[in-house]
Design a protein around this motif. Structure first.
Motif, short mmCIF file in Angstrom:
data_model
loop_
_atom_site.label_atom_id
_atom_site.label_comp_id
_atom_site.label_asym_id
_atom_site.label_seq_id
_atom_site.Cartn_x
_atom_site.Cartn_y
_atom_site.Cartn_z
N GLY A 64 0.97 -1.23 -0.05
CA GLY A 64 -0.15 0.04 -0.03
C GLY A 64 0.84 1.11 0.03
N GLU A 70 1.04 3.41 5.48
CA GLU A 70 0.38 1.94 5.60
C GLU A 70 1.39 0.88 5.58
OE1 GLU A 70 -3.66 2.14 3.12
OE2 GLU A 70 -1.95 2.24 1.87
N ILE A 73 -1.81 -4.24 3.13
CA ILE A 73 -3.36 -4.02 2.99
C ILE A 73 -4.12 -5.34 3.02
CG2 ILE A 73 -2.99 -1.65 1.86
CD1 ILE A 73 -3.11 -3.27 -0.65
#
Length: 267
Positions: A64, A70, A73
């Motif tokens: 991500g 991030e 994901i």
């Protein structure tokens, strides 16, 4: 005797990334791992490996928006298409690099989630891992999941060894395995000798990693008795790799005394 891989994302940062392969080889490493290969051409990376007699043993699937915070994901509902596109890309790199393992990061989940929210994340995670394992099996690649401590990565979906092993058992794919980082495990659970003796014989451990606790420097200081742990790994007949995923206190080569000493004892 355990086999060690240099983590080029954390080690040899005194060199440009593409120069780290030569530095690792010069220090006697026969294998490397790193976080992500995607900023570089796969053929160019393969040339670096071949030129320096190295094997690529692990990297991560696209996580991500890493630079925006991030951390994977695969457990995030609504990101399935992106997850699976990323896994396809990772498998292309794995084929080019001859890499037999790809770590798929679960991702960060909100700190206060209800049981039903947690179940949604888990269902998404299992579905993506099942898909990834099926695609990777055709390429002869193992998919790995890794419990990561919440001190370093608050909110990461997977933090305990038992959770990771339950995920692997539930998916039921022979090429879905656990990446056991002894640094993360010590912070979350401790009892590393028992963990190794319990989990390595199951065949569900696909890769080990090591770093000093608590500061993630060389493993020759702090809470871990690494020579004992390496001897346990040896005793149990683990034939995979131990990734040296730590931040050197100073120069990388200058900090390898712990490894050179271990190699010398077991030469």
């Amino acid at each position: 005797m355990p086999r060690f891989a240099a983590n080029l994302s954390m080690m040899y940062t005194e060199h440009d990334f593409l120069e780290r392969f030569a530095a690792a080889s010069a220090d006697g490493f026969e294998a490397v791992e790193y976080l992500f290969p995607y900023d570089h051409d796969a053929c160019g990376l393969r040339r670096r490996l071949d030129d320096h007699g190295l094997r690529q043993v692990l990297f991560n699937a696209p996580p991500g928006a890493w630079d925006s915070g991030e951390r994977g994901i695969a457990a995030l509902p609504g990101r399935e298409t992106e997850t699976r596109t990323g896994i396809e890309r990772a498998l292309e790199y794995a084929a080019a690099l001859g890499c037999p393992r790809v770590h798929v990061m679960a991702g960060l989940t909100p700190a206060a989630t209800t049981p039903s929210d947690r179940a949604r994340y888990r269902d998404t995670y299992l579905a993506n891992l099942s898909w990834a394992a099926e695609r990777a099996a055709a390429a002869g690649v193992d998919i790995l999941v890794e419990p990561i401590n919440h001190r370093d990565m608050p909110g990461y979906f997977l933090s305990r060894q038992a959770e990771a092993h339950e995920v692997v058992r539930e998916v039921g794919a022979a090429n879905l395995k656990v990446q056991l980082d002894l640094y993360h495990c010590q912070i979350v659970e401790g009892d590393l000798t028992t963990t190794l003796r319990r989990d390595l014989p199951t065949g569900r451990i696909g890769h080990l990693q090591i770093a000093g606790v608590p500061d993630r420097h060389e493993p020759d200081e702090g809470e871990l008795h690494v020579r004992h742990l390496f001897d346990v790994v040896d005793e149990l007949g683990f034939d995979g790799w131990i990734g040296c995923e730590y931040h050197p206190r100073a120069g990388t080569s200058e900090g390898l005394g712990w490894l050179n000493d271990y190699r010398g004892v077991h030469a």
